[in-house]
Design a protein around this motif. Structure first.
Motif, mmCIF file in Angstrom:
data_model
loop_
_atom_site.group_PDB
_atom_site.id
_atom_site.type_symbol
_atom_site.label_atom_id
_atom_site.label_comp_id
_atom_site.label_asym_id
_atom_site.label_seq_id
_atom_site.Cartn_x
_atom_site.Cartn_y
_atom_site.Cartn_z
ATOM 1 N N TYR A 227 0.816 -1.212 0.000
ATOM 2 C CA TYR A 227 0.000 0.000 0.000
ATOM 3 C C TYR A 227 0.851 1.263 0.000
ATOM 4 C CZ TYR A 227 0.706 -0.444 5.087
ATOM 5 O OH TYR A 227 1.248 -0.585 6.336
ATOM 6 N N ILE A 228 2.079 1.161 0.490
ATOM 7 C CA ILE A 228 2.988 2.310 0.403
ATOM 8 C C ILE A 228 3.413 2.515 -1.054
ATOM 9 C CG2 ILE A 228 5.210 3.241 1.111
ATOM 10 C CD1 ILE A 228 3.156 3.215 3.323
ATOM 11 N N THR A 229 3.731 1.417 -1.733
ATOM 12 C CA THR A 229 4.078 1.501 -3.155
ATOM 13 C C THR A 229 2.920 2.063 -3.962
ATOM 14 O OG1 THR A 229 5.535 -0.418 -2.908
ATOM 15 C CG2 THR A 229 4.887 0.192 -5.140
ATOM 16 N N ALA A 230 1.698 1.619 -3.642
ATOM 17 C CA ALA A 230 0.525 2.112 -4.357
ATOM 18 C C ALA A 230 0.315 3.605 -4.110
ATOM 19 C CB ALA A 230 -0.710 1.333 -3.926
ATOM 20 N N ALA A 231 0.535 4.031 -2.878
ATOM 21 C CA ALA A 231 0.371 5.447 -2.554
ATOM 22 C C ALA A 231 1.386 6.296 -3.294
ATOM 23 C CB ALA A 231 0.488 5.661 -1.048
ATOM 24 N N ARG A 232 2.618 5.830 -3.354
ATOM 25 C CA ARG A 232 3.649 6.589 -4.063
ATOM 26 C C ARG A 232 3.402 6.585 -5.570
ATOM 27 N NH1 ARG A 232 5.963 10.260 -2.976
ATOM 28 N NH2 ARG A 232 7.951 9.771 -3.992
ATOM 29 N N THR A 233 2.907 5.454 -6.090
ATOM 30 C CA THR A 233 2.617 5.370 -7.520
ATOM 31 C C THR A 233 1.497 6.318 -7.921
ATOM 32 O OG1 THR A 233 3.294 3.043 -7.517
ATOM 33 C CG2 THR A 233 1.988 3.792 -9.389
ATOM 34 N N SER A 234 0.541 6.514 -7.002
ATOM 35 C CA SER A 234 -0.584 7.407 -7.288
ATOM 36 C C SER A 234 -0.211 8.878 -7.182
ATOM 37 C CB SER A 234 -1.745 7.102 -6.342
ATOM 38 O OG SER A 234 -1.382 7.405 -5.001
ATOM 39 N N GLY A 235 1.014 9.162 -6.820
ATOM 40 C CA GLY A 235 1.480 10.544 -6.762
ATOM 41 C C GLY A 235 1.440 11.170 -5.384
ATOM 42 N N THR A 236 1.158 10.395 -4.351
ATOM 43 C CA THR A 236 1.136 10.934 -2.991
ATOM 44 C C THR A 236 2.548 11.287 -2.542
ATOM 45 O OG1 THR A 236 -0.739 9.497 -2.481
ATOM 46 C CG2 THR A 236 0.403 10.500 -0.622
ATOM 47 N N SER A 237 2.717 12.468 -1.989
ATOM 48 C CA SER A 237 4.044 12.902 -1.551
ATOM 49 C C SER A 237 4.472 12.107 -0.320
ATOM 50 C CB SER A 237 4.026 14.395 -1.219
ATOM 51 O OG SER A 237 3.152 14.657 -0.136
ATOM 52 N N TRP A 238 5.799 12.129 -0.061
ATOM 53 C CA TRP A 238 6.306 11.389 1.092
ATOM 54 C C TRP A 238 5.747 11.913 2.411
ATOM 55 C CZ3 TRP A 238 7.631 6.768 1.291
ATOM 56 C CH2 TRP A 238 8.415 6.153 0.310
ATOM 57 N N PRO A 239 5.658 13.235 2.634
ATOM 58 C CA PRO A 239 5.065 13.700 3.896
ATOM 59 C C PRO A 239 3.639 13.209 4.101
ATOM 60 C CG PRO A 239 6.281 15.473 2.859
ATOM 61 C CD PRO A 239 6.252 14.361 1.868
ATOM 62 N N ARG A 240 2.824 13.237 3.031
ATOM 63 C CA ARG A 240 1.446 12.757 3.148
ATOM 64 C C ARG A 240 1.404 11.244 3.326
ATOM 65 N NH1 ARG A 240 -2.565 15.067 -1.271
ATOM 66 N NH2 ARG A 240 -3.927 13.847 0.113
ATOM 67 N N THR A 241 2.344 10.544 2.715
ATOM 68 C CA THR A 241 2.400 9.094 2.878
ATOM 69 C C THR A 241 2.745 8.729 4.319
ATOM 70 O OG1 THR A 241 3.084 8.791 0.569
ATOM 71 C CG2 THR A 241 3.528 6.978 2.098
ATOM 72 N N VAL A 242 3.715 9.458 4.876
ATOM 73 C CA VAL A 242 4.099 9.190 6.260
ATOM 74 C C VAL A 242 2.951 9.499 7.203
ATOM 75 C CG1 VAL A 242 5.612 9.943 8.138
ATOM 76 C CG2 VAL A 242 6.558 9.530 5.855
ATOM 77 N N ALA A 243 2.302 10.655 7.000
ATOM 78 C CA ALA A 243 1.212 11.058 7.891
ATOM 79 C C ALA A 243 -0.028 10.191 7.723
ATOM 80 C CB ALA A 243 0.863 12.523 7.652
ATOM 81 N N GLY A 244 -0.312 9.775 6.497
ATOM 82 C CA GLY A 244 -1.554 9.053 6.235
ATOM 83 C C GLY A 244 -1.455 7.548 6.280
ATOM 84 N N HIS A 245 -0.239 6.999 6.089
ATOM 85 C CA HIS A 245 -0.114 5.544 6.010
ATOM 86 C C HIS A 245 0.912 4.963 6.989
ATOM 87 C CE1 HIS A 245 -2.621 5.394 2.382
ATOM 88 N NE2 HIS A 245 -1.927 6.435 1.927
#
Length: 290
Positions: A179-197
């Protein structure tokens, strides 16, 4: 029997007993911690005497307006214990807040490090953890001044290394998930990925560890106060009460027993809460341990 039938089977007696044991552990921890917390809360609203009131007579026994007697300076012992409960919770919460703020920040940053930087940060954290927490806190307090704020800062900084290493390990594990790979593939920034996932998936383990760090912080503050490096008079830390009462233990044992018992109850209560939270937040891990 199909997998659906297996999932639909009711929990067995062993599962029920484990569930009741987990609930009892958490409940007992809340009761023990709540009793001490009640003393701390009440101390903000009411105290039997002023903390620096020495009109009670030296080493007076229980009674005559003093429920638990007085200490060697004539101060009401119950007042000192209530003030000490306030200091214990303040030191625990303050130290854990510092450890969480510094430790989570460093741990997340270290989890993204690669190569030699990752090895260097990992070795640095291991060295800090190997360094005795109390000794590190004593160095920080000695460099500043013997106040409660200095003790809280010192203990929090010492504990932040433990939190940082745990967060680093947990974040690295989460970063390998799909799900981290999917989030990054969808264009989610690293700060939002860290905060949201990332952070939502490490908080159960982190909360349990911070609860354990709270108990250790209370013990560390009491140790510093016992050595004269904690909250200054008239603030009655339990550690300072123990230090002052050791010379009169044979004639007035309540002065040493009362703060010692409260300290043990608080630490045991917090550890039981941590154990109960671990069972609730990670039941699968509990099953593996048992």
């Amino acid at each position: 029997m199909t997998p659906t039938d297996l999932l639909a089977r009711p929990a067995g007696p062993a599962t029920g007993r484990r569930s009741r044991r987990r609930s009892a552990t958490l409940l007992l921890g809340c009761v023990l911690t709540g009793l001490v917390a009640l003393l701390a809360v009440v101390s903000f609203l009411w105290l039997p005497y002023s903390p620096d009131d020495t009109s009670g007579g030296r080493l007076a026994g229980p009674g005559d307006g003093h429920l638990l007697g007085t200490d060697k300076l004539g101060r009401d012992l119950l007042t000192q214990l209530m003030t000490g409960a306030r200091i214990a919770f303040g030191a625990g919460l303050g130290s854990v807040s510092v450890a969480a703020l510094v430790g989570v920040t460093l741990g997340v940053l270290a989890a993204f490090a690669q190569g030699w930087l990752d090895d260097t940060l990992s070795a640095f954290l291991d060295i800090l953890i190997a360094f005795p927490t109390l000794l590190l806190a004593m160095l920080v307090v000695a460099a500043r001044s013997a106040t409660l704020g200095s003790a809280v800062l010192a203990i929090g900084l010492a504990q932040s290394a433990v939190v940082a290493r745990l967060v680093r390990i947990l974040v690295k594990r989460v970063l390998t998930q799909d799900y981290i790979t999917a989030a990054r593939t969808s264009g989610t920034s690293w700060p939002r990925t860290v905060a949201g996932h990332v952070l939502p998936n490490i908080w159960p383990t982190l909360v349990v560890n911070l609860a354990l760090q709270f108990g250790l912080a209370v013990l560390a503050e009491a140790s510093l106060s016992y050595l004269g490096l904690g909250a200054p008079p008239p603030n009655a830390s339990w550690g300072r009460l123990l230090q002052e009462a050791q010379a009169t233990f044979t004639t007035a044992p309540a002065g040493a027993l009362a703060p010692g018992i409260l300290l043990v109850l608080l630490v045991i209560g917090v550890n039981l809460i941590a154990d109960g939270l671990r069972d609730v937040l990670d039941p699968a891990g509990r099953g593996r341990r048992t």
